[in-house]
Design an enzyme around this catalytic site. Structure first.
Site, PDB file in Angstrom:
ATOM      1  N   CYS A   1      23.821  24.694  26.751  1.00 26.18           N
ATOM      2  CA  CYS A   1      25.031  24.123  26.159  1.00 26.18           C
ATOM      3  C   CYS A   1      26.093  25.132  25.733  1.00 26.18           C
ATOM      4  O   CYS A   1      27.202  25.141  26.257  1.00 26.18           O
ATOM      5  CB  CYS A   1      24.643  23.277  24.952  1.00 26.18           C
ATOM      6  SG  CYS A   1      23.541  21.904  25.318  1.00 26.18           S
TER       7      CYS A   1
ATOM      8  N   HIS B   1      29.763  22.899  19.005  1.00 22.18           N
ATOM      9  CA  HIS B   1      28.630  23.748  19.379  1.00 22.18           C
ATOM     10  C   HIS B   1      29.004  25.201  19.667  1.00 22.18           C
ATOM     11  O   HIS B   1      28.331  25.896  20.406  1.00 22.18           O
ATOM     12  CB  HIS B   1      27.902  23.145  20.591  1.00 22.18           C
ATOM     13  CG  HIS B   1      26.451  23.519  20.657  1.00 22.18           C
ATOM     14  ND1 HIS B   1      25.679  23.332  21.783  1.00 22.18           N
ATOM     15  CD2 HIS B   1      25.628  24.081  19.726  1.00 22.18           C
ATOM     16  CE1 HIS B   1      24.445  23.753  21.562  1.00 22.18           C
ATOM     17  NE2 HIS B   1      24.392  24.205  20.311  1.00 22.18           N
TER      18      HIS B   1
END
Length: 504
Positions: A73, A129
């Site tokens: 990610c 993130h």
């Protein structure tokens, strides 16, 4: 419908006036990213899950057959938003976990900063993130005028609680009134709301939507689970229907023809999640199933419908390519690692690329998967290390002729294996693994905040927010040089010190 005029280069800008004057002639940019979606999770690839809206994008535009991301990610998102190699950012080996007190260096330049400087209104909806520890890590301070979403990965889709703390906010303030509503539907609704009600419609826009779906935890509305028989397809259908509502909003706002829409997944599906068939491997591996992803781009007046591109393109290339398509300058001080491929995409040509590197970390930092792609040839390297030894296995594939990586050619071409392994080793030396160790579980003494937005605000009251890079506290060239030498082949600091600057 607005007239479209794509202007390239700063000389053209000077000749034709200010960015504000040119704003209406520039295309809007809409980037939609799925999280852990597999190659075979879309119906246009023959998968069992109905995804008519993702298919609709591809039918009206260009589908990439060789679009590559990092295998997890944070690195993929960093590559997209900065155009810089995640290795240099300390993120190749390291996902930003809730207990991670770091993010992308404050000295790095984000895509929204360049677009905003050229008259665009910028917004992000979804999963960030890329840092949540201090205010300077916040999306609002990294080029996005508007932010609605979560700072962390994971978290409950309905309660929006992550590690015990609430993690859903709008522009730095938590929105607990949305507790109980499904995350994917919220991201869709907020995106449509921003397009219709919030944005300044006199300006072009850059909207980045980062869905959490279909990342774990696997959760979906009960009615969709009942309709499709399992939670994973329900998650995919919820996202696809959301994409349809966003595309409908573009039509209703009469901006669809003036908007570049890009959709892709941040990496392949996880084991036990979606399907990467017939590609080999999953998320966290550098086989094609981990890094070759579904990707489509639509711009009706420029890109032909039902077009298929064999161009090798990566998430690193998106910042410079989209800037070129919009006719704006990239304002980053540091050279981007991605390439501007807009002219190739617009013309339908396929251009050769240099070596492209990927890495992943698995199994608590003891096993790694690396790869280097050179044209149609790909080296996959597995490194397993213990306290006693290091075991390295190299595999070689022709991913043009054998995209499923079923025939290992390493024994047949040992010289090429050696050459590509050497290139991979040189690339790894740009940053030591020791400087970016992934902590897959938190330290026993760590405690999550009750409210993630409030934690960031409070941290901002007592933090050093200088924008220079923190090279492990090594404050001078001589010290950095000594550390480089000590690490040797295991890696070097982010920006290797020129030999001439080193102290004896």
């Amino acid at each position: 419908m607005k007239n479209r005029l794509v202007i390239a280069g700063s000389l053209a800008l000077l000749a034709l006036g200010t960015d504000a004057a040119l704003g209406e002639s520039r295309p809007n940019i809409l980037i939609i990213v799925a999280d852990d979606m597999g190659w075979n999770d879309v119906s246009m690839h023959g998968g069992p899950i109905p995804t008519p809206n993702i298919d609709r994008l591809a039918a009206a535009g260009l589908e990439f057959k060789r679009f590559y991301t990092n295998p997890k990610c944070s690195p993929s998102r960093a590559a997209l938003l900065t155009g810089r190699d995640p290795l240099k950012l300390g993120l190749t080996y390291a996902t930003v976990y809730p207990w991670s007190p770091y993010g992308v260096a404050l000295s790095e330049h984000f895509i929204g900063e360049s677009f905003r400087a050229h008259g665009y209104e910028t917004a992000m909806v979804g999963k960030w993130h890329l840092g949540h520890h201090i205010p300077a890590h916040h999306p609002n301070n990294r080029g996005f005028d508007y932010f609605f979403g979560s700072l962390n990965t994971g978290g409950d889709y309905f309660t929006h609680v992550n590690q015990g703390g609430f993690d859903l906010q709008r522009n730095g303030a938590s929105v607990p009134e949305f507790a109980g509503r499904y995350n994917t539907d919220l991201y869709t609704a907020e995106s449509v709301h921003w397009l219709r009600e919030v944005r300044d419609k006199s300006k072009p826009f850059l909207l980045y939507i980062a869905y959490k779906a279909p990342h774990s935890p696997f959760q979906a509305p009960p009615e969709l689970i009942e309709e499709f028989g399992h939670v994973y397809p329900a998650m995919m259908v919820s996202m696809d229907r959301g994409i349809g509502r966003i595309l409908d909003a573009l039509d209703q706002e009469d901006v669809a023809d003036d908007t570049i829409v890009l959709f892709f997944s941040d990496n392949g599906a996880t084991q036990g999640g979606g399907s990467n068939e017939p590609l080999r491997g999953f998320k966290l591996s550098t086989y094609e199933g981990g890094i070759r992803v579904v990707a489509v781009m639509r711009w009706p007046a420029v890109l032909g419908a039902r077009t298929v591109s064999e161009q090798v393109i990566t998430s690193l290339d998106l910042f410079p390519t989209l800037a070129s398509a919009a006719g704006i300058d990239v304002l980053a001080e540091r050279q981007l690692d991605g390439e501007d491929l807009w002219s190739a995409l617009e013309s339908g040509r396929v251009v050769d690329r240099g070596d492209i590197f990927y890495a992943a970390e698995n199994f608590l930092g003891r096993e790694f998967s690396f790869s280097v792609l050179r044209g149609g040839t790909k080296l996959v390297q597995h490194v397993k290390q213990t306290f006693e030894d290091v075991d390295v296995v190299n595999e070689l594939y022709d991913v043009r002729e054998d995209p499923n990586e079923s025939r290992d050619l390493a024994d047949q071409r040992p010289e090429l294996v050696s050459e590509l392994a050497g290139a991979l080793a040189d690339w790894r030396r740009q940053h030591p693994y020791a400087g970016s160790h992934t902590q897959l579980v938190p330290h026993p003494g760590w405690r999550a905040p009750l409210d993630w937005a409030e934690m960031m605000r409070l941290n901002g009251l007592n933090i050093d927010e200088r924008h220079d890079d923190n090279l492990y506290g090594a404050g001078n060239a001589g010290t950095r040089g000594l550390l480089d030498d000590a690490y040797g082949d295991r890696g070097r600091l982010i920006y290797p010190t020129p030999q001439a600057e080193r102290q004896p």
